[in-house]
Design a protein around this motif. Structure first.
Motif, PDB file in Angstrom:
ATOM      1  N   GLU A 190       9.846 -34.061  42.231  1.00 25.97           N
ATOM      2  CA  GLU A 190       9.330 -32.810  41.688  1.00 25.97           C
ATOM      3  C   GLU A 190       7.824 -32.760  41.933  1.00 25.97           C
ATOM      4  O   GLU A 190       7.139 -33.787  41.861  1.00 25.97           O
ATOM      5  CB  GLU A 190       9.641 -32.704  40.196  1.00 25.97           C
ATOM      6  CG  GLU A 190      11.122 -32.675  39.866  1.00 25.97           C
ATOM      7  CD  GLU A 190      11.823 -31.422  40.332  1.00 25.97           C
ATOM      8  OE1 GLU A 190      11.129 -30.396  40.550  1.00 25.97           O
ATOM      9  OE2 GLU A 190      13.055 -31.453  40.484  1.00 25.97           O
ATOM     10  N   LEU A 191       7.316 -31.570  42.212  1.00 23.41           N
ATOM     11  CA  LEU A 191       5.907 -31.417  42.558  1.00 23.41           C
ATOM     12  C   LEU A 191       5.062 -31.200  41.307  1.00 23.41           C
ATOM     13  O   LEU A 191       5.414 -30.407  40.429  1.00 23.41           O
ATOM     14  CB  LEU A 191       5.722 -30.243  43.525  1.00 23.41           C
ATOM     15  CG  LEU A 191       6.496 -30.346  44.843  1.00 23.41           C
ATOM     16  CD1 LEU A 191       6.165 -29.160  45.740  1.00 23.41           C
ATOM     17  CD2 LEU A 191       6.226 -31.672  45.554  1.00 23.41           C
ATOM     18  N   ALA A 230      -5.824 -51.277  37.651  1.00 23.43           N
ATOM     19  CA  ALA A 230      -4.479 -50.785  37.379  1.00 23.43           C
ATOM     20  C   ALA A 230      -4.138 -49.792  38.478  1.00 23.43           C
ATOM     21  O   ALA A 230      -5.030 -49.323  39.202  1.00 23.43           O
ATOM     22  CB  ALA A 230      -4.385 -50.109  36.008  1.00 23.43           C
ATOM     23  N   LYS A 231      -2.864 -49.474  38.613  1.00 22.49           N
ATOM     24  CA  LYS A 231      -2.443 -48.462  39.585  1.00 22.49           C
ATOM     25  C   LYS A 231      -1.165 -47.827  39.081  1.00 22.49           C
ATOM     26  O   LYS A 231      -0.114 -48.458  39.027  1.00 22.49           O
ATOM     27  CB  LYS A 231      -2.218 -49.060  40.969  1.00 22.49           C
ATOM     28  CG  LYS A 231      -1.862 -48.031  42.031  1.00 22.49           C
ATOM     29  CD  LYS A 231      -1.687 -48.673  43.399  1.00 22.49           C
ATOM     30  CE  LYS A 231      -1.349 -47.645  44.459  1.00 22.49           C
ATOM     31  NZ  LYS A 231      -1.181 -48.267  45.813  1.00 22.49           N
ATOM     32  N   CYS A 232      -1.278 -46.557  38.713  1.00 22.19           N
ATOM     33  CA  CYS A 232      -0.136 -45.823  38.179  1.00 22.19           C
ATOM     34  C   CYS A 232       0.034 -44.536  38.979  1.00 22.19           C
ATOM     35  O   CYS A 232      -0.911 -43.747  39.099  1.00 22.19           O
ATOM     36  CB  CYS A 232      -0.338 -45.487  36.707  1.00 22.19           C
ATOM     37  SG  CYS A 232      -0.620 -46.938  35.659  1.00 22.19           S
ATOM     38  N   CYS A 233       1.220 -44.331  39.531  1.00 20.92           N
ATOM     39  CA  CYS A 233       1.488 -43.237  40.457  1.00 20.92           C
ATOM     40  C   CYS A 233       2.487 -42.240  39.870  1.00 20.92           C
ATOM     41  O   CYS A 233       3.361 -42.620  39.084  1.00 20.92           O
ATOM     42  CB  CYS A 233       2.042 -43.780  41.772  1.00 20.92           C
ATOM     43  SG  CYS A 233       1.051 -45.100  42.520  1.00 20.92           S
ATOM     44  N   THR A 234       2.369 -40.999  40.293  1.00 19.77           N
ATOM     45  CA  THR A 234       3.371 -40.010  39.884  1.00 19.77           C
ATOM     46  C   THR A 234       4.751 -40.423  40.374  1.00 19.77           C
ATOM     47  O   THR A 234       5.760 -40.127  39.725  1.00 19.77           O
ATOM     48  CB  THR A 234       3.019 -38.618  40.423  1.00 19.77           C
ATOM     49  OG1 THR A 234       2.903 -38.672  41.852  1.00 19.77           O
ATOM     50  CG2 THR A 234       1.706 -38.115  39.829  1.00 19.77           C
ATOM     51  N   SER A 235       4.813 -41.106  41.502  1.00 15.41           N
ATOM     52  CA  SER A 235       6.102 -41.543  42.045  1.00 15.41           C
ATOM     53  C   SER A 235       6.693 -42.714  41.273  1.00 15.41           C
ATOM     54  O   SER A 235       7.830 -43.124  41.537  1.00 15.41           O
ATOM     55  CB  SER A 235       5.947 -41.919  43.520  1.00 15.41           C
ATOM     56  OG  SER A 235       4.882 -42.832  43.698  1.00 15.41           O
ATOM     57  N   HIS A 270       3.538 -28.182  39.603  1.00 15.75           N
ATOM     58  CA  HIS A 270       3.144 -27.216  40.624  1.00 15.75           C
ATOM     59  C   HIS A 270       3.653 -25.823  40.270  1.00 15.75           C
ATOM     60  O   HIS A 270       2.905 -24.832  40.354  1.00 15.75           O
ATOM     61  CB  HIS A 270       3.699 -27.676  41.979  1.00 15.75           C
ATOM     62  CG  HIS A 270       3.327 -26.788  43.121  1.00 15.75           C
ATOM     63  ND1 HIS A 270       4.223 -26.400  44.078  1.00 15.75           N
ATOM     64  CD2 HIS A 270       2.158 -26.207  43.460  1.00 15.75           C
ATOM     65  CE1 HIS A 270       3.622 -25.632  44.961  1.00 15.75           C
ATOM     66  NE2 HIS A 270       2.362 -25.493  44.615  1.00 15.75           N
ATOM     67  N   ASP A 271       4.920 -25.720  39.853  1.00 12.46           N
ATOM     68  CA  ASP A 271       5.472 -24.411  39.490  1.00 12.46           C
ATOM     69  C   ASP A 271       4.709 -23.795  38.321  1.00 12.46           C
ATOM     70  O   ASP A 271       4.447 -22.581  38.307  1.00 12.46           O
ATOM     71  CB  ASP A 271       6.951 -24.543  39.122  1.00 12.46           C
ATOM     72  CG  ASP A 271       7.847 -24.757  40.334  1.00 12.46           C
ATOM     73  OD1 ASP A 271       7.386 -24.515  41.473  1.00 12.46           O
ATOM     74  OD2 ASP A 271       9.003 -25.174  40.154  1.00 12.46           O
ATOM     75  N   GLU A 272       4.337 -24.615  37.343  1.00 12.51           N
ATOM     76  CA  GLU A 272       3.569 -24.092  36.208  1.00 12.51           C
ATOM     77  C   GLU A 272       2.195 -23.607  36.645  1.00 12.51           C
ATOM     78  O   GLU A 272       1.689 -22.606  36.127  1.00 12.51           O
ATOM     79  CB  GLU A 272       3.438 -25.177  35.138  1.00 12.51           C
ATOM     80  CG  GLU A 272       4.736 -25.464  34.397  1.00 12.51           C
ATOM     81  CD  GLU A 272       4.673 -26.713  33.539  1.00 12.51           C
ATOM     82  OE1 GLU A 272       5.588 -26.904  32.713  1.00 12.51           O
ATOM     83  OE2 GLU A 272       3.725 -27.516  33.703  1.00 12.51           O
ATOM     84  N   SER A 281       7.303 -28.592  53.364  1.00 11.46           N
ATOM     85  CA  SER A 281       8.072 -27.349  53.244  1.00 11.46           C
ATOM     86  C   SER A 281       8.369 -27.016  51.787  1.00 11.46           C
ATOM     87  O   SER A 281       8.391 -25.841  51.392  1.00 11.46           O
ATOM     88  CB  SER A 281       9.379 -27.470  54.028  1.00 11.46           C
ATOM     89  OG  SER A 281       9.127 -27.584  55.419  1.00 11.46           O
ATOM     90  N   GLN A 282       8.599 -28.045  50.970  1.00  9.37           N
ATOM     91  CA  GLN A 282       8.880 -27.835  49.554  1.00  9.37           C
ATOM     92  C   GLN A 282       7.710 -27.133  48.866  1.00  9.37           C
ATOM     93  O   GLN A 282       7.899 -26.267  48.006  1.00  9.37           O
ATOM     94  CB  GLN A 282       9.189 -29.167  48.874  1.00  9.37           C
ATOM     95  CG  GLN A 282       9.546 -29.053  47.396  1.00  9.37           C
ATOM     96  CD  GLN A 282       9.775 -30.422  46.753  1.00  9.37           C
ATOM     97  OE1 GLN A 282       9.664 -31.460  47.399  1.00  9.37           O
ATOM     98  NE2 GLN A 282      10.084 -30.432  45.467  1.00  9.37           N
TER      99      GLN A 282
END
Length: 415
Positions: free
Chosen positions: A108-109, A151-156, A204-206, A242-243
């Motif tokens: 999700e974006l 530290a390293k924290c990713c959205t993924s 992203h949609d918000e 594309s998404q």
């Protein structure tokens, strides 16, 4: 009631209607941008001259303008890529607002400057169940060895549902921290935490829905993934690119209102090929100075050349400020050879990012490095902006506090 009284009362009502704030998705917006004291402070700090004289006489009215681009919203005072930051950008006249786009574990974006910046831009390290999912757990500083906290924290690392539970904070960290709480208490001293206690993260949609409601245009930046692609088996770079565009089409946003960006030329060319309406004003963000030795004064290092970029379908180039400026023989700030060549090739320019160096009394940092010798006061922000607008000919400027670019554009008659 006498007719003259009715006429006077009607005039008062009309005046109140003209100045009353408008509503956008429950958010109060002034009918004209409210720029606050900062632009006037910058004018006061300028060197004496015609530009200072012109700007010092400007008291409004101010207007929303596409020249003023909200860099991550209004990131000088509000946590970047939050509802609060985007609203502040709109209230201060930004006609275009940026969402840096990356993806979560479930594809999700969301809006984040980097896929792996959650440890410096959110409270994730103090949420144990989510901190445990970070790519790299918090490691405290060790003064005995000189080791810095990390530290390293990713959205993924997390799902969209988990992302939604986080709170945003000002980007920053304390490298000498012994605890996660100390690590996340590292806001640069020239920013403020006064507005940072309730930063609302955005998908992203918000962001599309909010920015539309604010009456602004969009400049989403497809961030470089920090995980191997394809991600999770079949999520390719092309699907990701594309998404992002598909979200604007689904929301009914006209392509003319979207300036899609990427530091990856292949992304821009993908949009040019597969989504030509959006690709027509996609922005190729310049990064070759970091990775490929591009020197703004040496055309032989510009690969592809300006003409080759234009021929490939690129129409807008987005370099950082120091790429576009140099000092002339009189040690005055002037357009660089790079900037002149881009314009000669028919490329539009959008610059980044004004007011990101902090106080300029010592010449600034990265964003003024090519003209450092001519910078010695905060008011030079407007001098730099004036050269970029009038001599370089940028079509828009990213700013961490877009009131400044709104003020300048309104006072100089720019669109």
């Amino acid at each position: 009631m006498p007719a003259r009284h009715r006429s006077a009362l009607l005039a008062v009502f009309c005046l109140l209607a003209a100045t009353a704030p408008a509503l956008a998705d429950g958010i109060m917006l002034p009918r004209e941008p409210q720029i606050g004291p900062r632009p006037f402070y910058l004018v006061d700090k300028m060197k004496d001259g015609p530009l200072k004289q012109q700007l010092s006489q400007c008291t409004g009215p101010f207007r929303k303008t596409d020249f003023s681009i909200g860099h991550r919203g209004a990131a000088l005072e509000f946590p970047e890529h939050t509802k609060e930051s985007y609203v502040a950008a709109a209230r201060t006249g930004a006609g275009i607002i940026e969402c840096d786009v990356t993806f979560t574990k479930d594809r999700e974006l969301v809006c984040r400057h980097s896929q792996c910046d959650l440890h410096t831009t959110t409270n994730i390290l103090t949420v144990p169940e989510l901190a445990a999912k970070c790519s790299q757990a918090f490691s405290p500083a060790d003064p005995a060895t000189g080791k810095k906290a990390s530290a390293k924290c990713c959205t993924s690392d997390i799902t969209l549902a988990e992302f939604r539970t986080l709170a945003a904070k000002m980007d920053g960290f304390n490298p000498d921290a012994k605890t996660p709480e100390e690590y996340q208490n590292g806001t640069p001293r020239w920013r403020t935490d006064l507005h940072a206690n309730s930063g609302t993260l955005m998908t992203h949609d918000e962001s599309i829905a909010l920015i539309k409601s604010l009456g602004a245009k969009f400049t989403p930046e497809l961030k470089a993934p920090e995980v191997p692609m394809p991600f999770d088996g079949d999520y390719t770079q092309e699907k990701y690119a594309s998404q992002m565009i598909a979200a604007y089409k689904k929301a009914g946003i006209p392509s003319s209102d979207v300036f899609a960006q990427s530091f990856n030329l292949a992304d821009v060319l993908h949009w040019v090929k597969t989504e030509p309406d959006f690709g027509a004003q996609a922005v190729y963000l310049e990064e070759r100075y970091e990775k490929h030795g591009l020197d703004p004064g040496k055309p032989e290092t510009w690969k592809p050349s300006m003409e080759e970029l234009k021929a490939s379908g690129v129409k807008i180039l987005g370099p950082p400020i120091p790429m576009m400026l140099a000092l002339n023989d009189k040690k005055e700030i002037a357009p660089s050879e790079y900037a002149k060549a881009a314009k000669a090739a028919g490329l539009d320019l959008i610059g980044w990012s004004l007011e990101r160096d902090g106080p300029l009394h010592k010449g600034g940092g990265f964003y003024h490095r090519s003209v450092k010798a001519a910078i010695d006061r905060d008011g030079d922000t407007l001098t730099v902006l004036d050269v970029l607008a009038k001599q370089v000919g940028v079509r828009g400027m990213f700013s961490d506090w877009p009131a400044t670019t709104t003020f300048y554009a309104s006072c100089t008659g720019m669109k």
